[in-house]
Scaffold this motif. Structure first.
Motif, PDB file in Angstrom:
ATOM      1  N   THR A 298       0.841  -1.208   0.000  1.00  0.00           N
ATOM      2  CA  THR A 298       0.000   0.000   0.000  1.00  0.00           C
ATOM      3  C   THR A 298       0.871   1.251   0.000  1.00  0.00           C
ATOM      4  OG1 THR A 298      -1.659  -1.198   1.284  1.00  0.00           O
ATOM      5  CG2 THR A 298      -1.896   1.180   1.183  1.00  0.00           C
ATOM      6  N   LEU A 299       1.940   1.221   0.810  1.00  0.00           N
ATOM      7  CA  LEU A 299       2.854   2.365   0.912  1.00  0.00           C
ATOM      8  C   LEU A 299       3.488   2.672  -0.446  1.00  0.00           C
ATOM      9  CD1 LEU A 299       4.304   4.370   2.894  1.00  0.00           C
ATOM     10  CD2 LEU A 299       6.149   2.708   2.984  1.00  0.00           C
ATOM     11  N   VAL A 300       3.972   1.632  -1.111  1.00  0.00           N
ATOM     12  CA  VAL A 300       4.620   1.801  -2.409  1.00  0.00           C
ATOM     13  C   VAL A 300       3.629   2.365  -3.435  1.00  0.00           C
ATOM     14  CG1 VAL A 300       5.613   0.525  -4.361  1.00  0.00           C
ATOM     15  CG2 VAL A 300       6.446   0.095  -2.062  1.00  0.00           C
ATOM     16  N   ARG A 301       2.401   1.848  -3.414  1.00  0.00           N
ATOM     17  CA  ARG A 301       1.367   2.321  -4.338  1.00  0.00           C
ATOM     18  C   ARG A 301       1.044   3.794  -4.078  1.00  0.00           C
ATOM     19  NH1 ARG A 301      -4.088   1.541  -3.928  1.00  0.00           N
ATOM     20  NH2 ARG A 301      -3.835   0.100  -2.197  1.00  0.00           N
ATOM     21  N   MET A 302       0.958   4.143  -2.790  1.00  0.00           N
ATOM     22  CA  MET A 302       0.655   5.521  -2.419  1.00  0.00           C
ATOM     23  C   MET A 302       1.749   6.474  -2.883  1.00  0.00           C
ATOM     24  SD  MET A 302      -0.039   7.111   1.367  1.00  0.00           S
ATOM     25  CE  MET A 302       1.656   6.991   1.890  1.00  0.00           C
TER      26      MET A 302
ATOM     27  N   LEU B  95      -4.810  10.603   1.558  1.00  0.00           N
ATOM     28  CA  LEU B  95      -4.496   9.457   2.420  1.00  0.00           C
ATOM     29  C   LEU B  95      -5.679   8.499   2.598  1.00  0.00           C
ATOM     30  CD1 LEU B  95      -2.278   8.243   4.314  1.00  0.00           C
ATOM     31  CD2 LEU B  95      -3.234   9.661   6.126  1.00  0.00           C
ATOM     32  N   GLN B  96      -6.910   9.048   2.535  1.00  0.00           N
ATOM     33  CA  GLN B  96      -8.096   8.207   2.712  1.00  0.00           C
ATOM     34  C   GLN B  96      -8.148   7.043   1.718  1.00  0.00           C
ATOM     35  OE1 GLN B  96     -11.415  10.895   2.482  1.00  0.00           O
ATOM     36  NE2 GLN B  96     -10.921  11.802   4.474  1.00  0.00           N
ATOM     37  N   ASN B  97      -7.486   7.240   0.573  1.00  0.00           N
ATOM     38  CA  ASN B  97      -7.500   6.192  -0.448  1.00  0.00           C
ATOM     39  C   ASN B  97      -6.690   4.962  -0.056  1.00  0.00           C
ATOM     40  OD1 ASN B  97      -9.051   7.596  -2.414  1.00  0.00           O
ATOM     41  ND2 ASN B  97      -7.273   8.871  -2.838  1.00  0.00           N
ATOM     42  N   TYR B  98      -5.888   5.089   0.989  1.00  0.00           N
ATOM     43  CA  TYR B  98      -4.982   3.991   1.336  1.00  0.00           C
ATOM     44  C   TYR B  98      -5.240   3.488   2.753  1.00  0.00           C
ATOM     45  CZ  TYR B  98      -3.078   6.345  -2.658  1.00  0.00           C
ATOM     46  OH  TYR B  98      -2.970   6.936  -3.890  1.00  0.00           O
ATOM     47  N   SER B  99      -6.449   3.757   3.276  1.00  0.00           N
ATOM     48  CA  SER B  99      -6.730   3.453   4.675  1.00  0.00           C
ATOM     49  C   SER B  99      -6.624   1.963   4.979  1.00  0.00           C
ATOM     50  CB  SER B  99      -8.105   3.980   5.066  1.00  0.00           C
ATOM     51  OG  SER B  99      -9.080   3.386   4.254  1.00  0.00           O
ATOM     52  N   GLU B 100      -6.781   1.110   3.948  1.00  0.00           N
ATOM     53  CA  GLU B 100      -6.700  -0.337   4.217  1.00  0.00           C
ATOM     54  C   GLU B 100      -5.284  -0.733   4.648  1.00  0.00           C
ATOM     55  OE1 GLU B 100      -6.366   0.689   1.116  1.00  0.00           O
ATOM     56  OE2 GLU B 100      -4.988  -0.672   0.080  1.00  0.00           O
ATOM     57  N   GLY B 101      -4.300   0.122   4.350  1.00  0.00           N
ATOM     58  CA  GLY B 101      -2.922  -0.202   4.726  1.00  0.00           C
ATOM     59  C   GLY B 101      -2.485   0.413   6.045  1.00  0.00           C
TER      60      GLY B 101
END
Lengths: 116, 121
Positions: free
Chosen positions: B55-59, B93-99
């Protein structure tokens, strides 16, 4: 743009962007430009981009990478069937909400005029 | 085989490679854009709480895409992040909350309330 405007736009920007895309496919910058033409001049390109990522994750748009003459390829977003359905639901919700708010305003005015 | 247990100790080597590529990419941005991305990344490190590597890398990739495109178009940094950079980055950041590590606790809270309320399967 005032604080209240920003707050109210937050809840509706998704629908606004989908409505813009229902006209024709567009990339991020075009959408921001369109919003500026509409007088929503203070919306940051990054905010629009964050929203595009979200509607992509929710499956409302299809994304195509189009090579550009200068710079990196551009992501072009187009509304798909699922997005179209969501947009219709957005407009129904919008009509319901504005209808109720108008009623409230009329009511307020009515009570106001009874005071004197 | 060896790589497998090394990754258990050190985390995914593939993600480390992607992260190094990301760093190199940002280094290539024009100065102002690079500084803006680094400032945002710093904020995300403190506030983001992203514990999932993929998730971090994608963000970070999505963030770099935005600034790379902005630099190519000549969009000023102010027009990218807006008057309130915190507002922008928290929306992003809300787009990556699953991570986010807190996500585990969110799920636990939802389940606990579901159980006592007994209104959902």
């Amino acid at each position: 743009m005032g604080k209240q405007m920003t707050e109210m736009l937050k809840g509706t920007l998704e629908g606004i962007v989908l409505a813009i895309l229902s006209g024709r496919p567009a990339y991020g910058y075009e959408i921001t430009a369109r919003l500026r033409e509409m007088g929503l001049s203070d919306i940051a390109e990054g905010t629009v981009y964050a929203l595009l990522i979200r509607i992509e994750q929710r499956g409302f748009v299809d994304v195509e990478k189009i090579p550009s003459e200068k710079g990196p390829p551009r992501k072009v977003y187009s509304l798909n069937t699922q997005g179209q359905e969501y947009l219709e639901e957005f407009w129904r919700t919008w009509s319901f909400l504005t209808g109720r708010l108008e009623e409230l305003r009329e009511g307020g005015r009515y009570h106001g005029s009874r005071v004197d | 085989m060896a790589a497998e247990w090394i990754e258990k100790v050190t985390g995914s080597l593939e993600q480390k490679k992607q992260y190094r590529q990301h760093r190199a990419r940002v280094q290539g941005f024009p100065a102002g854009y690079r500084t803006a991305v680094e400032a945002i990344e710093r904020y995300l490190t403190y506030f983001g709480g992203i514990s999932k590597g993929d998730t971090l890398v994608r963000m970070l990739d999505d963030l770099a895409d935005l600034f790379e495109q902005g630099a190519a178009d000549g969009t000023p940094v102010r027009a990218i992040v807006g008057d309130d950079p915190v507002e922008f980055i928290e929306t992003f950041l809300q787009n990556y909350s699953e991570g986010q590590w807190i996500n585990k606790e969110r799920q636990r809270l939802i389940k606990a309330i579901d159980r006592v309320a007994g209104d959902r399967a």
